[in-house]
Design an enzyme around this catalytic site. Sequence first.
Site, PDB file in Angstrom:
ATOM      1  N   ASP A  73       0.828  -1.207   0.000  1.00 60.31           N
ATOM      2  CA  ASP A  73       0.000   0.000   0.000  1.00 60.31           C
ATOM      3  C   ASP A  73       0.861   1.255   0.000  1.00 60.31           C
ATOM      4  O   ASP A  73       2.060   1.219   0.280  1.00 60.31           O
ATOM      5  CB  ASP A  73      -0.958   0.014   1.198  1.00 60.31           C
ATOM      6  CG  ASP A  73      -0.245   0.024   2.546  1.00 60.31           C
ATOM      7  OD1 ASP A  73       0.757  -0.704   2.687  1.00 60.31           O
ATOM      8  OD2 ASP A  73      -0.684   0.769   3.442  1.00 60.31           O
ATOM      9  N   GLU A 127       0.048  -1.039   5.616  1.00 61.86           N
ATOM     10  CA  GLU A 127       1.128  -0.590   6.507  1.00 61.86           C
ATOM     11  C   GLU A 127       0.961   0.876   6.879  1.00 61.86           C
ATOM     12  O   GLU A 127       1.404   1.291   7.946  1.00 61.86           O
ATOM     13  CB  GLU A 127       2.489  -0.796   5.822  1.00 61.86           C
ATOM     14  CG  GLU A 127       3.677  -0.618   6.751  1.00 61.86           C
ATOM     15  CD  GLU A 127       4.154   0.825   6.881  1.00 61.86           C
ATOM     16  OE1 GLU A 127       4.911   1.113   7.819  1.00 61.86           O
ATOM     17  OE2 GLU A 127       3.774   1.678   6.039  1.00 61.86           O
TER      18      GLU A 127
HETATM   19 ZN   LIG Z   1       6.759   2.320   3.988  1.00 61.39          ZN
END
Ligand SMILES: [Zn+2]
Length: 354
Positions: A73, A127
Site C-alpha cells: 500500500d 502498513e
Molecule cells: Zn513504507
Amino acid sequence: MGIVLDLDLPAPALTAQLCDLASPSGEEGPLADAVEAALRSLGHLTVHRDGDTVVARTALGRPTRVVLAGHLDTVPVAANLPTRLDDGVLWGRGTVDMKGGVAVGLRLAAHVPAPASDVTYVFYDNEEVEAERNGLGRVARQHPDWLAADFAVLMEPSSAAVEGGCNGTLRVAVQLTGTAAHSARWWMGSNAIHAAGPVLQRLAEYRPATVTVDGLDYREGLNAVGISGGIAGNVIPDRCEVTVNYRFAPSHTEAEALDHVRQVFDGYDVRLLDTAPGARPGLDRPVAAAFVAAVGGEPRAKVGWTDVARFDALGVPAVNYGPGDPQLAHADDERVHVAEIEACEARLRAWLAA
Ligand SMILES: [Zn+2]
C-alpha cells in the site's frame, strides 16, 4: 483478468508499473492479485495468500531462512500518478515508499531460484494506516509459521543503507486536578492548568539518554506532545492533561519504559495510553553480520518505529534496507534515482547468492 506484472522488466520499469497500479491502503486488492499471479507462475515458490498479503517461499532445505518483506500500500495519491521518468529519476506516489523495494523483491523472487538460504518473500497490505489493520501484524497473529526465519530485511526506503532495529514508543497522560470556580472569585478554586507547570518543568529539565544496543546508538526522547484543559473563558479549570511521548531504546521492555516514566512523574497520576515495543538490531548475530558485510556501508540506528519490531517480537532480528530517500516518503514530489533501485537489487542478489 487483472493486470499482468512482467518480472523480466528491469527493476525501475517494474517499479513504474507497480506505482501506476495505484494502491492506497485498503485498495491493494488488484495489486495483490497481480503479485500473487506472478509469483504462482514461478515453479520454485510455494505461495500463500491472507487477505491482501501474499507470502512466497522457497523450500530448498537450506540450514537458514531469510525474509524479504515490503508493503503493497501507499498513502493516498496526490495528483502524482502516473509515474514519470526524467533524467534517471522516477517521480510519483510509491516510487520511494515503497514500490522500488517491492520491485526488487519481486525481481529476486523470480530470478534467484536457488539462493544460499531459503527465502520467504512477504508482500503485505495496510502498513500506512492504524496498527490494527497492518497485514504483517495479521499474518504474525494468524500464521506465525509463514514468517519463521533467522533474519528479515524490510525493504523500506533507507537510501540503500542498513538501518537496524528501532526505538520503542509509549504515550502516557499525566492528569492534573483542581477545583472549579468562577474566575471572578478565583480564590475559591484551585487551577489544574497551573498545576501542570511542574510537570512541564520536569520535561524541560529531562536529559534523554543515548543507548548503545548491539553496536548502534539509539537516541531516546521524552516530550510533551499535547496538553488540554479549560472549559470556558470564565471558569478556573479543575482538570488538565499533559500527553507525553517516550521513545525508548530497544534494550528496554515496554514495562521498564513505563516504570521509568512513572519515576520521572513521581507523585502524579500517570495513565498509559498506548505502547509499542522497540526492536534490537541483532547485528551481533552471524546471519545479520553476513548481510551487512554483503551489502556494505556503515549500519545506523533506525529513528522511527517500523515493522521490524513485528519481526523482533517473533524472535526474528530485522533491518531496514531499501532504495529511496525516506525523507521523500509520502511527499507530493516523491521520487527516486533509478540507479539506487538497481544497486539495491544487485547487492541483495549478491547476498542471496553468497
Ligand atoms: Zn513504507
